[in-house]
Design an enzyme around this catalytic site. Sequence first.
Site, PDB file in Angstrom:
ATOM      1  N   GLU A   1       0.848  -1.365  -0.130  1.00  0.00           N
ATOM      2  CA  GLU A   1       0.073   0.090   0.030  1.00  0.00           C
ATOM      3  C   GLU A   1       0.881   1.198  -0.005  1.00  0.00           C
ATOM      4  OE1 GLU A   1      -3.006  -0.442  -0.864  1.00  0.00           O
ATOM      5  OE2 GLU A   1      -3.804  -1.944   0.318  1.00  0.00           O
ATOM      6  N   ALA A   2       2.027   1.236   0.715  1.00  0.00           N
ATOM      7  CA  ALA A   2       2.816   2.472   0.687  1.00  0.00           C
ATOM      8  C   ALA A   2       3.464   2.606  -0.882  1.00  0.00           C
ATOM      9  CB  ALA A   2       4.056   2.259   1.714  1.00  0.00           C
TER      10      ALA A   2
END
EC number: 3.2.2.22
Length: 282
Positions: A183-184
């Site tokens: 997700e980062a």
Amino acid sequence: MRSIGFYSVLALYVGAHVTEDVDINFSLIGATGATYKTFIRNLRTKLTVGTPRVYDIPVLRNAAAGLARFQLVTLTNYNGESVTVALDVVNVYVVAYRAGNTAYFLADASTEANNVLFAGINHVRLPYGGNYDGLETAAGRISRENIELGFSEISSAIGNMFRHNPGTSVPRAFIVIIQTVSEAARFKYIEQRVSENVGTKFKPDPAFLSLQNAWGSLSEQIQIAQTRGGEFARPVELRTVSNTPTFVTNVNSPVVKGIALLLYFRVNVGTDNVFAMSLSTY
């Protein structure tokens, strides 16, 4: 913990040369917010070598076969324990990981993944899949909004995966690793929030979670917007940090500028028909 507004974005993208025949590595030993950001940016670069951009956002590959389908990322915790995580380059999904002489595959990992990854060692098929619903259930029916993130939590997750402790610790570890790596890589806001918590912890806010849930829809609408003068065919609903609904309707939104990777969609020119070329998002 310093509060970051929903529309906070990192305007500067720093590309780094990454050799194509080596893994991406991140060690927490001596790590800082800056070294974490470098790791995430190197991962983005590796995932999008030779791919197009849409509104200056790199688009992930639409297909890949064999070992080229997977990117290996080696993570090391504060105790020097390391695991190697396999990511699907089409959608940044975590599909498996290696700890020592054993590789653990999520239940929904493809046959291809099992055939080409981590050859020559023991393979174990886990009883749960890699989507958030399945992982939250396996982690003791705990929602990811109640699972803390930060460098110390990444370290603990790596340790639990390395030792493959029984019970709920490994699925919980997957939830931590997916958010702080996959997700980062997708969102600059998530990268920023994690990078700020070197010695502290935080729970994901509503903005953080809604971005994760909407990545597929945002990717779709941004690519449709190429045929509509930058306007979305359908608004995408998100949440602010204070959990207020907000809608993204065009590519000029600061939210769009905070997206670092797009899931590939094939758009029929002249229509709003879009064909997803990969699995749905987490």
